[in-house]
Structure formats: structure tokens, C-alpha cells
Design an enzyme around this catalytic site. Structure first.
Site, PDB file in Angstrom:
ATOM      1  N   LYS A  78      -3.809 -10.132  -7.383  1.00 58.82           N
ATOM      2  CA  LYS A  78      -2.546  -9.482  -7.723  1.00 58.82           C
ATOM      3  C   LYS A  78      -1.362 -10.313  -7.237  1.00 58.82           C
ATOM      4  O   LYS A  78      -1.327 -10.750  -6.081  1.00 58.82           O
ATOM      5  CB  LYS A  78      -2.510  -8.089  -7.086  1.00 58.82           C
ATOM      6  CG  LYS A  78      -1.233  -7.294  -7.334  1.00 58.82           C
ATOM      7  CD  LYS A  78      -1.309  -5.961  -6.619  1.00 58.82           C
ATOM      8  CE  LYS A  78      -0.025  -5.153  -6.715  1.00 58.82           C
ATOM      9  NZ  LYS A  78      -0.105  -3.877  -5.961  1.00 58.82           N
ATOM     10  N   SER A 154       1.249   0.036  -8.167  1.00 59.57           N
ATOM     11  CA  SER A 154       1.722  -1.263  -8.619  1.00 59.57           C
ATOM     12  C   SER A 154       0.611  -2.236  -9.001  1.00 59.57           C
ATOM     13  O   SER A 154       0.888  -3.326  -9.515  1.00 59.57           O
ATOM     14  CB  SER A 154       2.594  -1.902  -7.520  1.00 59.57           C
ATOM     15  OG  SER A 154       1.850  -2.145  -6.340  1.00 59.57           O
ATOM     16  N   SER A 178      -0.721   2.290  -4.536  1.00 56.85           N
ATOM     17  CA  SER A 178      -0.723   1.237  -5.542  1.00 56.85           C
ATOM     18  C   SER A 178      -2.092   0.759  -5.988  1.00 56.85           C
ATOM     19  O   SER A 178      -2.195   0.013  -6.961  1.00 56.85           O
ATOM     20  CB  SER A 178       0.095   0.036  -5.051  1.00 56.85           C
ATOM     21  OG  SER A 178       1.468   0.356  -5.030  1.00 56.85           O
TER      22      SER A 178
END
Length: 487
Positions: A78, A154, A178
Site C-alpha cells: 500500500k 484507506s 483502514s
């Protein structure tokens, strides 16, 4: 002989690595198949920040069957405060320019040492402060169950790629939900470890006063547990560490789940859970009861508006600190025009709080952790909805209007996800388990939280739920599968 794609369709990451170790599959073959799968779904999903195919091919050539638990298994990192050497480090923001990392996060190093091959980086919203992965820099990451809807945030890119069966697992991180929010949106498994269990170095000692932690989104519970085994534990200079499990997390997931006392919390004032969200959490409660666990409806010892006020003191001050550091690193202060409206709102209202107010906010969330620990003297786990409703449409959740107040932004996000951030603040491990799909075909996860340091109980229950109601056979319309069944 099975094709590489059929093996990716039918095996989790742990299973693929076993094939590599047996010499039945070469890492390069796996990587090329994953590259094909990325190219197949990326036009619909927009989940990849940067493709790193050439470097990945070199890494796959040098990968060996004895390299580690995940020998030769491709995945993605990520793009959010998780530097990957040589890759863009955008954190979802135009303000970060085209800087490439000349070092990497400790968790990335541990994944590499375990044998993972990094095919690319996955998308995130600017600085991770959104429950949807939409940014000015990269646009919207879309949900493979319905591309008009959000993949969550996220770690939305990671969740979309795992759900679409591109890779069996993908790295992410979680400061307020997230990992679990996008896992819920995309119908996959998202696990947040205890505060201090995972490494945060070498750049920082902790994120958001300890609320942030890395881990992964996975299709199988087994992969999540095995990933903990290869990444958990304090790194050099860590300010503190959570206790490691006495044996292994994989063994805990594969062991029997003892009868548990589960506290069921269906809503959290002032924001109600929708009928679909209630149906999802009650379905999970009934499934737990059918497996021999006891479930009791109760309420949590917290006032959500007060909690969120303290949390955004921490987020605001931390965001200001990061923006100032970014300006120093690039030799030019960050202009507000380079930032998204959401970030400007946070900075405007909480970016300049004093040190005493920040310290009081940290003390407050630590006291909340004590209160929740006392609450769990009477229960083994807490069960809530992951989200109060199904995944929103693209553009519906995130605020791109600087005229909004921070209170309005809080309501927009936390009326949708009022539960997840609580357990970042208390430091407890928590997970979203994909057990329910709405009439419209969109997933809503069931959210479980355990005692601090007790990942084992959560993983054992998750594995039991996975066996009782397997979710891997549920494949979204946008997917990279080429045939075969998940075993």
C-alpha cells in the site's frame, strides 16, 4: 497439469508457496500470471498506484523455494507511509511529487524476507484520512462487486485487488478502520493487530499516537495468521511492543475455537445502523450461537462524539507534523493548494492545537483503553457491524468542499463507520469477517474485537466462521479468475 491461473484461482498464498517449495511452480510463472490479472481488472478498478513489473521480475528470478513462508508469492504494498525501496512514495497526495524511497519500511523488509515478490503498490486516499479510496492524484478505486460503489478506505486498492482474485493477499495499514472498512466493502478478510504488535520503523516509532498499525487484507484466514507469524514483533528502537503469541498465529487459527462470551453491540449513538447492517450483524450473531458461543446484547462504555473530538486532535496535530516534515524534506513548504479539501479542513481546525491539548487527547484514549479492558472482563469478544450501511457510491462519502466544518466531515465518515476507530484507540485487535451480502449483492462485514494481545482468539473464531460459511467461493463480477474452485 493445472494452469498457473487455475492454481491462483484455487489456492491461498500459503498454498501457492507450498507449491513453490515443492518445485511444482516457479516464482516467475506466478508473477507473470499476476501481472496478467492486474492488467485484466485494473481498467475497471483503478487499484494500482504504480506497476513495478521489471523489478518484480528480477526479484522472482532470484527467489528460491527455501526463501520463506510465502516463497515466490506476488503481492502489492500500500502506498501510504510504507516505503518500498525504489517505488514512488505519494501517500495518495499531489504534494509528495515524484519522490522515490531510498529505504523501506521494516514490515516490507519482513515480507520480502518471507519470500513475497512485490508486483506494485496499491492506491490510498491522501494521507489515509478517508473511508473511501478517492484522491485527486489517482481518482477513485472502485468496488469489484459494483464499480459504481466505493472499495472502502484507506486500503481500498489492496481490498479491491484481493476481492477480484488478482493476488491472495495485499499489504495495508489501519489507523481508524483502514483494513477493516475496505475488507467489509469488498467481501474479504481484514485483520488489525494489537497496538505495538507490528513494526512501524524505521521512520517512526508509532503512527497517530499508536492508533496506526500495518498488516494485510487476505482472502483466507490462514494467510492472515501466517503473515502475522512472519511480520509481527518489535523492530529496532521500537518504543514499546505488544506480547507475541506463545506458539504461532497460524497454529492458533488452525486450533479449535473454545466457547466464547460475545458482547453484541448493534449501534452506537448518535448514528443508527441501517436495516441491512443490522441484518448482517444479527446473521453473524446467530452463526456464532450455532457454533456454541453465547451472545449477549449490550452497550459500549463510550460517548462517540467526545471520542471523535479527541481522536481528531491527534490526527490534526499528526497531519501538521507530517506536512511540516514533508516541506523540510523537499526544501519548500507545502502550500494549501497542493492538498485536498479534507486535509485542509483537518489542518484548519486541528492542525495548530497546543502540546497540552494533544497530550490530553492521548491520555484520554489511553483511559478509554482501560475502560474497554475492564468491559472485557465479562466478555471474550465484542461483535458490532463493521459499517452502518452498504458501500456508498463513488463520490458520495468523501468531502471535496472546503466550506464544510470538521464536525460535518466527522459525521459524514463516522456515521458510516462509528465502530472501527474505537479499537485503534484502545489498542485492541479487531477484524472484519465477510459473512453477509445485501439484496443488491454488496458485502457488509461482521466486526469482532478481542482483548489486547489476544489475536489468537480472534483468529480461531475467524477460521471457525470461515469453515462454517466459506466466503472464497463468492466471487465479484469484476474478477481475474480463469476457472477452478478455491480449496
Amino acid at each position: 497439469m493445472h494452469s498457473i491461473h487455475s492454481l491462483l484461482d484455487s489456492h491461498d498464498g500459503y498454498g501457492l508457496a507450498e507449491l513453490v517449495r515443492k518445485g511444482e511452480v516457479r516464482p516467475g510463472e506466478l508473477l507473470e500470471a499476476v501481472i496478467e490479472r492486474i492488467e485484466q481488472v485494473e481498467p475497471q478498478l483503478n487499484a494500482v498506484c504504480e506497476k513495478l513489473y521489471d523489478k518484480a521480475r528480477l526479484d522472482a528470478q532470484s527467489a528460491s523455494a527455501s526463501q520463506g513462508t510465502f516463497a515466490g508469492v506476488p503481492t502489492l504494498i500500500k502506498d501510504l507511509f510504507s516505503p518500498l525501496r525504489g517505488a514512488l512514495m505519494t501517500n495518495g497526495s499531489l504534494a509528495c511529487g515524484e519522490v522515490r524511497a531510498d529505504f523501506e519500511a521494516e514490515v516490507v523488509t519482513r515480507l520480502r524476507q518471507a519470500g513475497c515478490v512485490f508486483a506494485g503498490s496499491s492506491t490510498a486516499p491522501e494521507f489515509g484520512t478517508s473511508y473511501t479510496t478517492e484522491s485527486t492524484r489517482f481518482g477513485a478505486t472502485r468496488n469489484p462487486w459494483n464499480t459504481e460503489h466505493s472499495a472502502g478506505g484507506s486500503s481500498g486498492g489492496a481490498a479491491a485487488l484481493v476481492a477480484a482474485r488478482v493476488v491472495p493477499f495485499a499489504h495495508g495499514n489501519d489507523g481508524g478502520g483502514s483494513l477493516r472498512v475496505p475488507a467489509s466493502c469488498c467481501g474479504v478478510f481484514g485483520f488489525k493487530p494489537s497496538r505495538g504488535l507490528m513494526p512501524s520503523g524505521p521512520l517512526v516509532g508509532e503512527g497517530w499516537a499508536g492508533m496506526g498499525t500495518p498488516h494485510a487484507i487476505t482472502l483466507s484466514v490462514r494467510d492472515s495468521a501466517a503473515l502475522l507469524d512472519v511480520t509481527a514483533g518489535m523492530d529496532l528502537g521500537a518504543p514499546y511492543a505488544a506480547p507475541l503469541h506463545s506458539t504461532s498465529y497460524l497454529a492458533a487459527a488452525q486450533g479449535p475455537a473454545r466457547p466464547l462470551r460475545i458482547a453484541l453491540v448493534e449501534h452506537l449513538d448518535p448514528w443508527p445502523s441501517s436495516a441491512e447492517s443490522l441484518a448482517a450483524v444479527r446473521h453473524a450473531a446467530r452463526l456464532c450461537e450455532s457454533l456454541g458461543h453465547s451472545v449477549e446484547v449490550t452497550r459500549l462504555p463510550v460517548e462517540l462524539p467526545v471520542f471523535l473530538d479527541r481522536v481528531f486532535d491527534i490526527i490534526g496535530a499528526s497531519t501538521r507534523g507530517y506536512i511540516d516534515m514533508l516541506g523540510q524534506m523537499r526544501g519548500q513548504p507545502v502550500a494549501l493548494e497542493e492538498l485536498e479539501p479534507r486535509t485542509r479542513i483537518i489542518l484548519r481546525e486541528r492542525g495548530d492545537i497546543g502540546g497540552a491539548r494533544y497530550a490530553a487527547a492521548v491520555d484520554w484514549i489511553h483511559a478509554l483503553g482501560r475502560a474497554f479492558a475492564a468491559f472485557l472482563q465479562d466478555f471474550d469478544l465484542i461483535l458490532t457491524p463493521t459499517l452502518t450501511r452498504e458501500p456508498p457510491r463513488i463520490g458520495e462519502l468523501d468531502a471535496f468542499d472546503e466550506r464544510l466544518s470538521l464536525a460535518e466531515v466527522m459525521e459524514q465518515f463516522h456515521s458510516y463507520s462509528p465502530f472501527t476507530a474505537l479499537f485503534n484507540a484502545t489498542g485492541q485487535p479487531a477484524m472484519s469477517v465477510p459473512l453477509y451480502w445485501t439484496a443488491a449483492g454488496l458485502p457488509i462485514g461482521a466486526h469482532f474485537a478481542g482483548r489486547f494481545g489476544d489475536e489468537a482468539t480472534l483468529l480461531a473464531l475467524a477460521a471457525q466462521l470461515e469453515q462454517a460459511q466459506p466466503w472464497a467461493s463468492r466471487v465479484p463480477p469484476v474478477n481475474a479468475r480463469q476457472g477452478g474452485a478455491v480449496n
